[in-house]
Every structure is written in structure tokens, then in C-alpha cells.
Design a protein around this motif. Sequence first.
Motif, mmCIF file in Angstrom:
data_model
loop_
_atom_site.group_PDB
_atom_site.id
_atom_site.type_symbol
_atom_site.label_atom_id
_atom_site.label_comp_id
_atom_site.label_asym_id
_atom_site.label_seq_id
_atom_site.Cartn_x
_atom_site.Cartn_y
_atom_site.Cartn_z
ATOM 1 N N PHE A 259 -2.307 17.729 41.061
ATOM 2 C CA PHE A 259 -2.919 16.422 40.693
ATOM 3 C C PHE A 259 -2.131 15.447 41.982
ATOM 4 C CE2 PHE A 259 -3.019 17.919 36.421
ATOM 5 C CZ PHE A 259 -3.905 16.571 35.836
ATOM 6 N N HIS B 223 -6.482 13.520 39.693
ATOM 7 C CA HIS B 223 -6.867 14.829 39.794
ATOM 8 C C HIS B 223 -7.093 14.994 41.379
ATOM 9 C CE1 HIS B 223 -7.366 16.089 35.619
ATOM 10 N NE2 HIS B 223 -7.667 14.948 35.638
ATOM 11 N N VAL C 115 -1.644 8.986 38.326
ATOM 12 C CA VAL C 115 -1.864 10.435 38.314
ATOM 13 C C VAL C 115 -3.156 10.636 38.365
ATOM 14 C CG1 VAL C 115 -1.352 12.511 37.476
ATOM 15 C CG2 VAL C 115 0.583 10.900 37.334
ATOM 16 N N GLN D 165 -2.104 16.685 32.668
ATOM 17 C CA GLN D 165 -1.144 15.767 33.417
ATOM 18 C C GLN D 165 -0.119 15.336 32.857
ATOM 19 O OE1 GLN D 165 -2.950 11.819 33.234
ATOM 20 N NE2 GLN D 165 -4.166 12.412 31.365
ATOM 21 N N ALA E 221 -4.517 9.563 34.336
ATOM 22 C CA ALA E 221 -5.686 10.336 35.298
ATOM 23 C C ALA E 221 -6.972 9.449 34.751
ATOM 24 C CB ALA E 221 -5.467 11.599 35.232
#
Length: 912
Positions: free
Chosen positions: A392, A280, A278, A149, A256
Amino acid sequence: MANKKLLLSLLSFLFLLALRMAMAKDVMSVRVGVVLDLKSPVGGMAELCMSMALSDFYEENDNYTTRLALSTKGSGDDVVAAAAAALDLIKNEEVQAIIGPQTSAQAKFVIQLGRKAQVPIISFSATSPCLSPSQNPFFIRTAQDDCAQVKAIANIVEAYGWREIVPIYEDTDYDNGLIPYLLDAFQEIDVRVPYRSVIPSSSSTREISKELNKLKEKSHTRIFLVHMTASLGSRLFVQANNAGMMKEGYGWIITAGLSSLLDPMGSKVMYSMQGISVNHHFLVSLKKFDNFKRRLKRNLTSSKPNNKSTGLNLFGLWAYDTVWALAMAVEKAGIVHSKFLKQNASESNIDLAALGISEMGPTLRNTIQITKFQGLSGNFHLVKGQLEPSAFEIINIIGKSERVIGYWTPHRGLSQELNDTSEMARPILKAKLLKQPIWPGDTTNQPTKLRIGVPVRRGFLEFLKVEWHPSTDKPAISGFSHDVFLAVLDALPFPLPYEFVPFFVNKDRTYNKLLYQIKLKKYDAVVGDTTIVANRSTYVDFTLPYSESGVSMVVLMKDNERNNFWIFLKPLSLDLWLATSAAFVFTGLVIWVLEHRVNGEFRGPPEQQIGTIFWFSFSALVFAHREKVVNNWSRFVMIIWFFVVLILTQSYAASLTSMLTVQRLQPTFVDVKEIKKRGYFVGYQQDSFVKELLTEQLNFHESKLKAYITPEEYHEALSKERVAAIFDEIPYIKLFLAKYCSKYTMVGPTYKTDGFGFAFAQGSPLVPYISRAILNVTEDKDKFGGIEEKYFSSKTHDCEDQRATISSHSPSLGLYSFGGLFIITAVASTSSLLVYLFKFLHSHWPALRTCNTHESSFWCKLLAMAKHFDQKDPSSLGIERSKSRVHTLASPNVIEPSPGIDHRENYSCAPL
């Protein structure tokens, strides 16, 4: 009949039981250990998802000859408990693999146990980059590394043009492992990290609040990146909201790991959060995913009736796919009667030396790493021992609601749509690649909007002018500095939101105080005609200058030449007057020598001949001479002399006419020392640093200084001679002279300064970007020239035409300009004189032999030559006779000489 039916039922049951027992002999149970914190949201959800995965997998693959038998042990969040549980599973239960442990800190030690026993350690939640599958051969991560990320976060920061960011993270192996990668990514895009806020896991609410207040008070940065566990993150956001850091002007980015656990958080925590996260993105069948969520909700309801939320998170999905991957690998590896090779016999459950080595461990590890399938979380494909990075989602969190504003993929970067194939989907880092988010404070304005102070004053409004709209009462900014700043913003590689805040400048609110507002954090920058000087740079950072530099003085111009009593002498310089006079005398003398023996008008008493020499030469200046020349050499000399006289007279007349008709201005002062010596007053612009320059560098007494504000005040002070000079910066002087160029001029030396620049907070990362943009703008002649033309050039062109008549030097004509003429007439006169004297000596040489006395021979010859020169040339008699006849006609009383009588002897014997 009843007995028969009962007997048949019993026989059927026994037959089915025997059949199942026969089939069970072909199914191999493979023991797999599970180490989780069952009291945490991640552990509880993972246990349920793994149970559902086993049921779903073997329901779909009932023909498999292997079955996973999960042996779960709780570890809490204790590293030692997790290690003990793993050791017990390996040593006593001889599990073929271990799923878990849950945290990166726990996995760090358990991985070493798996390496020693060659048992694969499969983790779906230990995402710290500190744990590398490439360095730990029996560690498999069925999750994405946190580093996946990093590039997405860096692209978001760059897209919005943020130049500073403060990471807030937990002091654990999980959090510390990601920070170095983030710092490297920020360094690549030239984003500064001025401060890192590290919060221990055991921090109390008071300690968290104290750290947030420190960030709020001491840091200029308002963009924060949060990377921590859900337990600490939930408390952090509540305290951030209480500290007023969820209002306009702040920005939050959530990594994330934390954003995947937002659902289990309470409503109070969710309402405190606002920013960008952010997360997935899973490329799975929506139907399959929704079906799983419904079944999961039913299971949660049956086991926990009061739980109204599914609590599903990313780690639960990865746990589900982990069981599927392990079940497929076990079947494919063909594990049958796998044993552990014992190293040492020991009855202790925690004796590390007694750990055996799994026979099938390496085979199972290799099989898992090549297993591929379409899982619930997306495509299951391990690369170098961990899950392959995928797309993402960029999510805008607004309390309990979420909105996807874009996507990021490794190949295309940011885009508003995942499958967008247009040019806009290419990795061009612009904020427009994302949908408009709602920032803290429920506003669409970026949190990094600069508060820019602009000075408001009465004078020199061409540089910066502030007006207020009567309807909206909002300031409208214009002027040279304003337009240059807008052009600089257009040249930046990123957007830079801003708002102008007027600052009224007066005697008490100076430019220095305006710039000091940056240090006080009331403004982020100052745009205006702010000069770059050393003392100001102690509390702000300046960009490169965008204007001319230097301080000079402007003085009044006066025209005194037409009132000069001796103005008639001004056209020619003194050396030219002397050279001309010498040329007159020399030319008259040469003409007298050439005409004396042949022309009666050049004969007579000595005093008369001297007068003739001067009279003839000067009367020729206006062509008023009455004497006639008869010698050809004299005529040659006169031709050249008339040419010289013509040029001299015409030049003199033209220069004098110019002095009397064309206005020629002279500065009243050209030297600062003269002004100080006479004790005159000088002026300067109010609120300017020029006052310090006058008192400290030029040593003016403060009582001799007068402050003015507008160009009109400059004009009044100079025209009424209240001050001898005005000292100011060159841009202001040029603007003043553009209005009054016919009356004033800039004189004296230029004192070095660095010109106008934009000011920012010390250490601001925007300064180098703004400076580079200033260079691009000022080097663009069309763009920068257009801005100058808009405010200055219309008056400057007229001023330049008028300045052509202004001179601070003498307008007199110099000798050097006429040197060629004097050389020509001198050569002509001298050569004619020498030729004539040579002929004279040659013709009268015999008469000079009469001097025989040696001692007096020189004086005798000189006296003899003078006697002969003074005698009339016999060859000129014919000319004299013609002259006499002309006189007879004009004067009858004059007796004409008798014809036939030779009078040459009388002429030759004329007394000296």
C-alpha cells in the motif's frame, strides 16, 4: 482488361471470405454476462477498460480457439435491478460467468444465484469483508479484500501515537463490513474508538453538516477515519471544510476504497480534502501502464469529447485484469458447447426454480482460481478465491496535489521507501518511518498536539516556573514538574506532540478552575504541582502521583533551655536523681558499718555519726572527704563507688555543658488540638485545597485561616507569630524547610493525600500510558534522582545536618543508661557488708549465750550484739597508737600513753 481485373478481385474476395469462414468454424464464442452501474464513474470506466482488455488480449493471443462475448446489462445502484439482470443472463442467455455486480450489496444476492446455477460470479469491486469467497464457492473476487488495508491503517495510527480515533462511514453493507475488523485492529494496539459516526447514504447536506458539528462539539477526538463511497464522501469533505474541520488540530485518514476514486471528484471536493490516504500500490511496468493510459485517454476523448480527465481508477484496472484472467481460464478449461442442465421448464424470465445448472461452471471456477499472470494492476494471483494482498502507498493529500510519504507491506510494515532493506524499514512503529506530511491547516505539526495548561504564580517556583523570552514573547517553562513530564514523554512508546499554555493563578483563578478548563475543552491536560484529590477527579482523570503525598504542619522552633532557672537539674532525669541519692546514702551507710569498730573518725555521738555517713558519701562525689578508711572491705567498696561517681560526674558535666553551649530547639506546638483550643491563627497556601481540609476535616473556623503564597511569606508569618502553624503539602513544606530549616520544623500527624499528578480529560486513553511511564521514571534512581538533585537537594543536605540538633524530647540522662553501674556498686557494697557482718557474728557468738530468758531472748541478743558492735575492735589498737603518735607530733600538748602499759581492757570496757 477491366472485366478481367474485376473478375479477379471478386474471386480474391470470395476466397478470403471462404477462408475466414473456415477459420471461424474453429473459434468458440463463450458468453459472459456483465452487470454494472454504467452511470457511475466506476461502472463507466470498468466497461471501457473491459472492452480494451478484450481487444488487447486477443490481439496478443490471436491463436486462442475461444473468444469471450460480453453481454452487458445496466443495473444502476438498485439491488433488485442487479439481481434481475443476473437472473436474466443466467436463465435466458446461459452465460458461463458473470462479471459484477458493482456493489457489495448487489453482489450479496447475485452470489446466491451463481451458487444455485453453478455459474462463477466474478467481482472486481465488491470488496466488503462480508462477502467471503471461502463461504461462497462460486464467488471469485478479483480485487483485494478491504481487510487487507486494516493492518496498514492500524500501523499508521500507532506510528503517530494517536490513542483515539472516530470512524465515519456509510450505513451500507460495504462500509459496515469493514468496521468490525478496524475495531479489532485498534483494540490490539490499545486505541479507543469513543464514537462511531454512521451516515446514511440518503443523507442530505444539512444532515451531514449536523453530524459533523456534533463530532466537533462533543468529541475530544480530532482524528477521523473516513470509509464510504465516493458520492457520499465528496459531500462529506465539502461540509467538513465548511465546518472548520480542515484546519490545524484535525487529522483525516481515508481508506483505499475512497482514495481510489479521488480523481473523478470535482475540484471543489479536492480542495476541501487534506490528510492521509491508503492506496493500493501496483508493481507494474511503468511503460506498459503509461501506454494504457494514453490509449484510454484517446478512447475517452473520442467517446466523450468534453471529458479532459482520464478518470482512471483502481477498479478500472482490476476490471481490465479480470477480463484477461477469464479469457485465459476459458481457453485453458476448454469450454466447447457448454450447456445448462434444466431443472424445470418455465417461460418466466425470473423463475428461480427454472434455473439450469452449468456443465462447465465448476471447471471454469477452478481454472480461474489457479490462473496467474502479470496484469495491469500487478501480479494476478488469487488466494482463497480473492486477490492476494500487496503493498500500500501512504499518500499525503493536499487539495488537488498528492505526495507519497511512505509504503506499507505485510512483511515489513511502514517504510519511507518500498525497497528499503535497512533496519529502519523493519516494522518498528515510529512516525519517522514516514516522510513528514502536511496536515490540515498547512502545518507540519501533528493534529493531536496537546494543549497543556501550566499554572503561573509567584511562590514555590522550583516546582514550575514560567518566564517569557523578551525577543519572541514565548513562554519558557522550567521546574521539577516540567522536567518530570519531559522524562515521562521520553519513556512513552509513541511520540506525543504538545504545547504549553500558561494559566495565571490568583485568588479568582484557582487550581480548581485551571483543572476545570480540561472539562471545558480549552486544555487537553494540565502539568504542574496539581494535587490529586477526590473532588477534582469528578471532572478530570489523574495519572499516578510522581511526588510524596500528605499534608502536615510546620511550626516555629524556640530555644528556652539556657534561660531556665532550674537548668542545673536538667542533665539528669528525676529517676536518676533519686537512684543516685539512694546510692549515696546506701554507700555511706555501708562504709560507716565497715569502719565504725576500727576507725575513730567514724565514732562519736549518734548525731555526729549520722552526719559522717551523709558527709562522707556526698563529699566523695568531688573527692573532698577527709576521713580515711582502714578496713579492706571499705576500700573495696570505695574503689567501685569512685568509678561510679566518676562516670556520673563526667556525664552530668557533659550534658550540662551541651545544654549551655549547643542550641537545642523545641517546637512551639506539637498538637493541632492545642492550637484550636487557644484560638490561634493558622496559615495555608493560597489557592490550595488545604483550606477545605482545615475547615471540613480539622474543623477550623474560616476566620482563623490566613492565606499565603511564597515561602518568604510563610517565614514572616511564623517568625512574627502571626500564625501558630502553617498547613501545607509535604513537598512544599520540605522546600520551605530547605530554606529555613534552622528555625522551623514539621510536626504533628500527616493527613493523607495522593501527591502531585498530571491531569487529563475524563476517559483519556493517555492516562494509563502516562501512569506507566511515571512508574518507569520514578523507579529510575539516576533519572529521577537527578531531577530532584537539580531543584531540591543542594539545600536539603544542609538542612538535614542542622536538624540533628533539633529535638522535641527531653535531653535529660535516664536511669536505664546507668543501671549497670548501680547494680555493680550495689552488689559490691552488699556483699562486703554481708561478709563483714558474718565475721562479726561468728566472733561474738559466745557472748550472746548469756541471754537465758526465752521470752526476751531475741531482744536480749539484739541488744547484746549492738553493745558489742559499738565497742571498739581490740585489733585496731595498733592503728590507734600509730594515729596517736602522729597527733603527738602535730600537737605536743597531748600526753602520749606510757609504753609497756596494756590499755586493751580499758578499750574493751568503754561504755556504750
